[in-house]
Design an enzyme around this catalytic site. Structure first.
Site, PDB file in Angstrom:
ATOM      1  CD  GLU A 108      -8.616  62.151  59.078  1.00 19.06           C
ATOM      2  OE1 GLU A 108      -9.020  62.198  60.235  1.00 19.06           O
ATOM      3  OE2 GLU A 108      -8.474  61.065  58.452  1.00 19.06           O
ATOM      4  CG  ASP A 146      -6.686  66.028  61.091  1.00 20.81           C
ATOM      5  OD1 ASP A 146      -6.368  64.873  60.713  1.00 20.81           O
ATOM      6  OD2 ASP A 146      -7.802  66.329  61.561  1.00 20.81           O
TER       7      ASP A 146
END
Length: 596
Positions: free
Chosen positions: A513, A469
């Site tokens: 993301e 992430d």
């Protein structure tokens, strides 16, 4: 010496008697009677036997030729004096070998006494004839050294000819048997041709064979009628029909032969004017056949004979022209019609008294007809063979064309298949690829995780899953906009691709993301090394977007399956839990699941 004198005297008497129109009954199987005939033309057609006997008529000697007066409306009286010079009773058959005569009345006289009379002709019932014969045959008997005078009254609307022969009885029956054998062979040959070509017509459905079969059949019936055999075997009681049958058969034979010629030589296409002319002649034949029952026979038969000559001549000329054009089948056709035309010309000259009557001239058209139909059968067979060769060549050409088209089609199909495969591959890749980063998408990742976990479970192999992430990605979007955020994601994707083995490792965008790495055959230590290398690579890189430069960090959660229950979905949850721990621990770090 006396024997030689008697022989010379006998020869002199025979010659003298022949010159005077009388003949001696000789001890010969066959004795022609042409020279014994004297004739008188009764133009009024009114004389009776009594008047002939009472009047002194200008009898004319016939000579050596068969009595032949062509087409005539007169009645003809014939006189023969026949002497029996022997001391024995003599019995003979006298034959008039021309069946189409309408009326033949025979009177056998001994001086002024009427010994016998016979009434024959094709306008009288067949059973009234004294002997069962297609020609006119009657018996005559002489007593020793008896002189008989025969008077014949002959009348016919057709050709007027009286070929007379005197036979011994045994010789006559042998001769008759030979003639019937010839007629049987003629009819047998014609029937074979009719049946063979009839079967071809049924099989091929080609109308040319139908018209050919009809022309052969009616031609055979025409000559059978002319020879008297038709009246003898087919319609012995039909007097009126027998009178017009010959004319009717000639017309039908011309119609069928003409139509056969038109179709066989393709006149409608190649010679349209000649096609119309032949159609007109066929129409004339049809009209004559229609009026033959009540029309003037002596005129109609001469017209039909002329039409037959014209039709045969046209067929000959057309055949010559077609041969000139190079038509191979026309050669057989020309030869066939040449033979038949020769026969027609000979018999026509015979009927008009320009040629003597004998076996060849009397049967010239019949001989020509059998030769013609045989040659035309060869022509049809040749056409069948040529059409077969043409069909074979066409089939070969079609086969080659088909093979070429098949090859072209196969090449096109193969090319199209390759294009489709490439397109399908491209579509598959597009469906499995994240459009922004170029990494595999989540759908592909889930399929691959299930596949690899099943494989590793089967062989009890190790497999690792990394969840990644981007730290503080929302602030990147807020500060540098979506363009900056997109460039950030693309940069991270490039580092992920550079940090794994492909294949079998898989780098995918999990969503937003978040990214995921699938590392088959990689243990916890190796997975940690990969994760740390990627983290450091990203942390040390600079991202450029719209003249702005910035850097980001990532947090990584690692989960390694080394045994037990291989569950891809659970592995993702465990890796995500480790990622959460990395976030909680301050971000920009790697956390392995199960290790505090």
């Amino acid at each position: 010496m006396s024997r030689w004198f008697l022989s010379l005297a006998l020869l002199y008497l025979i010659g003298t008697s022949n010159a005077l129109g009388s003949a001696l009954v000789r001890d010969a199987p066959r004795q022609p009677l042409q020279q014994a005939i004297q004739y008188y033309e009764d133009t009024s057609a009114s004389l009776t036997l009594e008047q002939v006997l009472q009047q002194t008529l200008p009898w004319q000697a016939n000579g050596e030729r068969v009595l032949n007066k062509g087409y005539s409306n007169s009645r003809w009286w014939l006189k023969l004096e026949l002497d029996n010079p022997t001391s024995k009773t003599q019995q003979r058959y006298i034959e008039i070998s021309y069946a189409p005569l309408d009326y033949v009345n025979v009177y056998v006289m001994d001086g002024g006494n009427l010994l016998a009379e016979f009434h024959m002709g094709d306008r009288r019932l067949y059973r009234e004839r004294p002997l069962d014969s297609p020609n006119f045959v009657f018996p005559v008997e002489w007593q020793p050294e008896q002189n008989l005078t025969l008077y014949l009254e002959v009348h016919s609307e057709g050709a007027m000819q009286v070929p007379m022969v005197m036979w011994k009885q045994k010789a006559y029956f042998e001769h008759q048997m030979r003639l019937e054998t010839v007629q049987g062979l003629y009819w047998g040959g014609m029937l074979i041709i009719v049946l063979y070509n009839g079967l071809l017509f049924i099989s091929l459905r080609d109308s040319t064979y139908f018209w050919y079969v009809g022309s052969v059949l009616f031609m055979a019936l025409m000559f059978t009628t002319l020879s008297g055999q038709a009246y003898r075997y087919l319609w012995p009681n039909a007097i009126q029909w027998n009178n017009v049958a010959l004319l009717f058969m000639i017309c039908l034979a011309c119609i069928f032969a003409g139509q056969f010629s038109k179709e066989f030589l393709r006149l409608k296409t190649l010679m349209p004017r000649m096609n119309k002319l032949m159609s007109g002649i066929m129409g004339l034949c049809a009209a004559i056949a229609a009026v033959s029952w009540w029309g003037p026979y002596h005129i109609l038969v001469q017209v039909v004979v002329g039409v037959t000559i014209v039709l045969a001549s046209m067929a000959f000329a057309i055949g010559v022209y077609q041969v000139y054009l190079g038509d191979r089948s026309a050669r057989w056709y020309l030869l066939a019609w040449s033979v038949f035309l020769l026969g027609v010309i000979v018999i026509t000259l015979n009927k008009t008294n320009l040629l003597p009557a004998n076996f060849l001239t009397n049967n010239a058209a019949q001989i020509g007809s059998i030769l013609e139909v045989v040659l035309l059968s060869f022509a049809l067979a040749d056409r069948i063979n040529r059409e077969k060769l043409l069909r074979f060549a066409a089939q070969q050409a079609l086969l080659q064309t088909t093979e070429k088209m098949k090859e072209d089609l196969e090449e096109r199909v193969q090319a199209r298949t390759q294009d489709l495969e490439a397109l399908n591959l491209q579509l598959e890749q597009l469906s499995q690829t994240d459009q922004l980063t170029g990494l595999k998408n989540r759908r592909y990742l889930e399929l691959k995780i299930e596949e690899e976990f099943n494989r590793c479970a089967r062989y009890n192999h190790v497999i690792s899953v990394l969840m990644i992430d981007v730290d503080h990605f929302k602030s990147v979007n807020d500060q540098y906009g979506h363009a900056g955020g997109d460039e950030c994601l693309r940069t991270i994707a490039s580092h992920l691709i550079g940090g794994v083995r492909q294949p079998p490792d898989v780098a995918a965008r999990f969503g937003g993301e978040e990214f995921c790495l699938l590392l088959p055959e990689t243990g916890s230590k190796g997975a940690t090394v990969v994760a740390e290398r990627i983290r450091q690579s990203i942390h040390g890189s600079v991202i450029s977007s719209d003249e702005a430069m910035f850097s980001v960090s990532i947090s990584v959660g690692v989960y390694t399956q080394t045994g037990g229950d291989y569950n891809g979905e659970q592995a993702l949850k465990n890796a995500d839990a480790a990622l959460y721990q990395a976030k909680e621990a301050g971000r920009n770090r790697v956390v392995v699941y199960g290790i505090t």
